[in-house]
Design an enzyme around this catalytic site. Structure first.
Site, mmCIF file in Angstrom:
data_model
loop_
_atom_site.group_PDB
_atom_site.id
_atom_site.type_symbol
_atom_site.label_atom_id
_atom_site.label_comp_id
_atom_site.label_asym_id
_atom_site.label_seq_id
_atom_site.Cartn_x
_atom_site.Cartn_y
_atom_site.Cartn_z
ATOM 1 C CE LYS A 1 -3.503 1.496 3.216
ATOM 2 N NZ LYS A 1 -4.311 1.010 4.347
ATOM 3 C CB SER B 1 -5.973 7.463 8.420
ATOM 4 O OG SER B 1 -5.632 7.329 9.764
HETATM 5 O O1 PNS Z 1 -5.159 0.717 9.802
HETATM 6 P P1 PNS Z 1 -5.451 -0.424 8.866
HETATM 7 O O2 PNS Z 1 -4.797 -0.176 7.522
HETATM 8 O O3 PNS Z 1 -6.918 -0.729 8.766
HETATM 9 O O4 PNS Z 1 -4.736 -1.727 9.524
HETATM 10 C C1 PNS Z 1 -4.805 -2.979 8.875
HETATM 11 C C2 PNS Z 1 -3.884 -4.012 9.563
HETATM 12 C C3 PNS Z 1 -2.486 -3.467 9.762
HETATM 13 C C4 PNS Z 1 -4.449 -4.347 10.934
HETATM 14 C C5 PNS Z 1 -3.890 -5.286 8.678
HETATM 15 O O5 PNS Z 1 -3.633 -4.926 7.367
HETATM 16 C C6 PNS Z 1 -2.868 -6.327 9.111
HETATM 17 O O6 PNS Z 1 -2.997 -6.939 10.145
HETATM 18 N N1 PNS Z 1 -1.804 -6.503 8.286
HETATM 19 C C7 PNS Z 1 -0.741 -7.447 8.577
HETATM 20 C C8 PNS Z 1 -0.749 -8.622 7.590
HETATM 21 C C9 PNS Z 1 -1.684 -9.720 8.078
HETATM 22 O O7 PNS Z 1 -1.547 -10.266 9.152
HETATM 23 N N2 PNS Z 1 -2.667 -10.039 7.217
HETATM 24 C C10 PNS Z 1 -3.685 -11.022 7.515
HETATM 25 C C11 PNS Z 1 -4.787 -10.381 8.341
HETATM 26 S S1 PNS Z 1 -6.231 -11.281 8.214
#
Ligand code: PNS
Length: 169
Positions: free
Chosen positions: A45, A132
């Site tokens: 991203k 955000s």
């Molecule tokens: O602030 P956001 O962008 O909504 O946060 C999203 C986040 C960081 C919580 C999510 O993208 C995440 O946990 N990413 C790490 C990769 C991961 O574990 N993916 C599988 C999740 S089901």
């Protein structure tokens, strides 16, 4: 503090940190011995602020919160949570749309590691409209983000806008 402190991870992009995030952090700090705000180093991203900027903004904002740490992470959240000995992941939920998305993510994280619970917290109604992504959009279109983000974050957004204007001139 308990012999085995109960640690929660509050993960997110925090691009940029908002009053809504701070509200959730303060609620989570009342429930857990330690809260780790974990800023995602997101390679896929395109972020507005670098991970270093987001971590330093959060550290500045939480300097007076002795039970809150700020860190960055990459890879799977459940792996990071395990490394930090966390018992829970905290996520903020503002509305039904958030719930649908978060519920799926929580179930997937449970599938990956059933020992880590996801705890949903709702922010004060005053921040139910704050995200955000909307802050970024308003900032990019020259609007005011006052009241949506803390003054120090507002100053960083202003600084970047100033730098972008100078570059264009
Ligand atoms: O602030 P956001 O962008 O909504 O946060 C999203 C986040 C960081 C919580 C999510 O993208 C995440 O946990 N990413 C790490 C990769 C991961 O574990 N993916 C599988 C999740 S089901």
């Amino acid at each position: 503090m308990a012999a085995h402190p109960r640690i929660a991870i509050y993960p997110g992009s925090f691009d940029p940190p908002t009053f809504g995030h701070l509200d959730i952090i303060s609620r989570a700090s009342r429930l857990f011995d330690r809260v780790v705000v974990a800023v995602l180093t997101n390679t896929a991203k395109q972020s507005s602020f670098s991970v270093e900027d987001r971590v330093s903004m959060m550290r500045e904002l939480l300097a007076d919160a002795p039970t809150v740490d700020v860190d960055s992470f990459q890879g799977l959240l459940v792996d990071y949570a395990r490394r930090r000995d966390a018992v829970a992941v905290v996520r903020g939920i503002r509305n039904g749309t958030d719930f649908d998305y978060e519920q799926q993510m929580a179930s997937m994280n449970r599938h990956l590691d059933a020992s880590i619970e996801t705890v949903f917290l709702s922010p004060s109604a005053a921040y139910a409209h704050v995200s955000s992504s909307l802050v970024r959009e308003i900032a990019a279109l020259g609007g005011s983000v006052r009241g949506l983000v803390p003054p120090s974050v507002e100053a960083r957004i202003e600084q970047r806008r100033g730098a972008a204007r100078t570059q264009r001139a």
